[in-house]
Enzyme design. Structure first.
Site, PDB file in Angstrom:
ATOM      1  CE  LYS A  77      -7.846  -3.932   5.106  1.00  0.00           C
ATOM      2  NZ  LYS A  77      -6.775  -4.283   5.927  1.00  0.00           N
ATOM      3  CB  SER A 152      -3.961  -5.950   3.585  1.00  0.00           C
ATOM      4  OG  SER A 152      -4.534  -5.789   4.717  1.00  0.00           O
ATOM      5  CB  SER A 176      -2.689  -4.397   7.058  1.00  0.00           C
ATOM      6  OG  SER A 176      -2.179  -5.408   6.117  1.00  0.00           O
TER       7      SER A 176
HETATM    8  N1  GLN Z   1       1.402  -8.231   4.907  1.00  0.00           N
HETATM    9  C1  GLN Z   1       0.909  -9.242   5.854  1.00  0.00           C
HETATM   10  C2  GLN Z   1       0.110 -10.426   5.059  1.00  0.00           C
HETATM   11  O1  GLN Z   1       0.212 -10.425   4.154  1.00  0.00           O
HETATM   12  C3  GLN Z   1      -0.050  -8.335   6.957  1.00  0.00           C
HETATM   13  C4  GLN Z   1      -1.341  -8.316   6.270  1.00  0.00           C
HETATM   14  C5  GLN Z   1      -2.286  -7.569   7.442  1.00  0.00           C
HETATM   15  O2  GLN Z   1      -1.853  -6.945   8.566  1.00  0.00           O
HETATM   16  N2  GLN Z   1      -3.514  -7.760   7.144  1.00  0.00           N
HETATM   17  O3  GLN Z   1      -0.225 -11.449   6.023  1.00  0.00           O
END
Ligand code: GLN
Length: 481
Positions: A77, A152, A176
């Protein structure tokens, strides 16, 4: 070759049926064929990949592979630092950032001979649930390119789903890894907070961020997690605990396992999804597990608590992007103040700005107690909910998401509804617990469905065992792209 698990690939490499170069070549071809449409990778560098593959073949030729995984490619990532390779966090502000060092998790993979396929697309600074908040454009779900892959870590999940990587690294601050795994029909695991070093992981919300892995199978995800886990003196929050998982998972271990099922996690879901999850739970029961209804009564508060704590931490972490030390710097500046404001105005995307503003507000004098302190108190209530549950049960099983993948563009203009969609994954981060998502089949529109298993702290082995049992009784899902 690109449909095989890393267990199989490592056998083929060991028996010299394939070379690391051939393997890397097969993935490289696939990435070049599909990345234009799927957009899973921000950076793909064939020269680096081939050079690493040659080195791996040379080690094997000398009978000195670094590990059984020497020559296995992995995608990383783009918020995980890779020395000499662009690490953008999918942000305009880091569009040119080349880190001078490796993140510990990545360095551990290299030490075992893993090859670098490239850096995967994501929501900017990992803020989002769809990968639409990327400076480099959205990732498409390989099962249906009109749908989001989740986020994400959407690029890491889509890459594995589309056979553009056998395994990948993601990060999980509020879901995410697990949510995109569910949307793309792959396995994704977030370990206990502290299991994996965060050194070199670009910080979003430091008390919640964890690196974890994606694979096509539970074994594969576990193998990668086993390699990257462990204490690191460069991350004071990393913990020295025995790593009692990583090899082949013994999935016969569900006999006598006590499975908690919280009512609160089954509200407002499509019947089809509820039905599919409930069916797997009753299958586990017939395999010898004991099912125990439990209550996680503060679940409804998880979203506001998370979005106060995560934004507060983000507003502080992102203060470092000032145009002086890192990445992008606005041009034509006459006054110092303008350097900061213009750089941040031009460098950050809309969602990141929204969160910095929200977080700054929650931490500001006069509001700190009303918002931030209150959220911390709420977090403790959620932790206590789980503490109580784990006195009675070994693992907790729920759906990973409240729906299958939604359409690209469907929720971007409605941040609240986007935030609400995280309700089933964020509590594990607030309580620092490990969680995994396993694919259990497709819904009637052909989209993957995911089942989440959460465990108590450092109980990765238990959730992996339960996940292995679920995997055995579920059809594998491969997209036909
Ligand atoms: N969807 C969540 C957010 O927008 C989690 C994102 C994540 O786990 N990095 O913060």
């Amino acid at each position: 070759m690109t449909g095989k698990t890393i267990k199989e690939l490592s056998g083929l490499l060991r028996e010299k049926k394939i070379s690391a170069r051939e393997l890397a070549g097969a993935y490289s071809e696939r990435i070049q064929k599909y990345n234009d449409s799927i957009n899973a990778y921000i950076t793909f560098d064939n020269d680096i990949l081939m050079k690493e593959a040659e080195e791996s073949d040379a080690r094997r030729a000398q009978g000195a592979p670094l590990s059984e995984y020497d020559g296995i490619p992995i995608a990383v990532k783009d918020n995980i630092c890779t020395r000499g390779m662009l690490t953008t966090c999918a942000s305009g502000i880091l569009r040119n950032f080349i880190p001078p060092y490796d993140a510990t998790a990545y360095q551990k993979l290299k030490a075992k001979g893993f090859l670098t396929l490239g850096k995967t697309n994501m929501d900017e600074f990992a803020m989002g649930s769809t990968t639409e908040n990327s400076f480099f454009g959205p990732v498409k779900n390989p099962h249906n390119q009109e749908k989001v892959p989740g986020g994400s870590s959407g690029g890491s999940a889509a890459a594995v789903s589309a056979g553009m990587a056998p395994v990948s690294l993601g990060s999980d601050t509020g879901g995410s890894i697990r949510q995109p795994a569910a949307f793309c029909g792959v396995v994704g695991i977030k370990p206990t907070y502290g299991r994996v070093s965060r050194y070199g992981l670009v910080a979003f919300a430091s008390s919640l961020d964890q690196i974890g892995s994606f694979g096509r199978t539970v074994d594969d995800a576990a193998a990668v997690l086993g390699v990257i886990s462990g204490h690191d003196s460069r991350d004071a929050t990393s913990i020295d605990r025995e790593i009692d998982f990583g090899g082949t998972i013994d999935s016969d271990g569900v006999k006598g396992l006590v499975v908690g099922v919280p009512d609160e996690y089954f509200r407002g879901l499509p019947d089809e999804l509820t039905g599919a999850i409930k069916k797997k739970i009753s299958d586990l029961e017939s395999m010898g597990a004991r099912i125990e209804p439990i209550s996680l009564k503060y679940t409804d508060y998880a979203v506001p608590i998370y979005y106060l704590i995560a934004t507060a931490e983000a507003s502080s972490n992102l203060a470092r992007y000032d145009g002086v030390r890192y990445g992008y710097r606005a041009g034509n500046i006459k006054r110092l103040g303008d350097l900061y404001t213009r750089t941040r105005q031009e460098g950050f995307g809309k969602e990141v700005k929204r969160r910095i503003i929200l977080g700054t507000f929650a931490l500001s004098s006069g509001y700190y107690d009303a918002y931030y302190t209150k959220a911390l108190r709420g977090r403790t209530l959620i932790i206590n909910d789980f503490k109580e549950a784990f006195r009675k049960v070994d693992v907790i099983i729920t759906p990973t998401t409240v729906s299958t993948a939604f359409g690209i563009g469907e929720k971007v203009s409605d941040p609240l509804s986007m935030y609400m969609s995280d309700i089933l994954t964020i509590s594990a981060n607030l309580a620092a617990l490990p969680g995994i998502s396993v694919p259990i089949g497709k819904d009637s529109s052909g989209l993957p469905m995911g089942l989440q298993i959460m465990g108590n702290h450092f109980q990765e082995k238990k959730i992996l065992q339960a996940a292995g049992a679920i995997e055995k009784i579920s059809e594998p899902i491969t997209p036909d792209i």
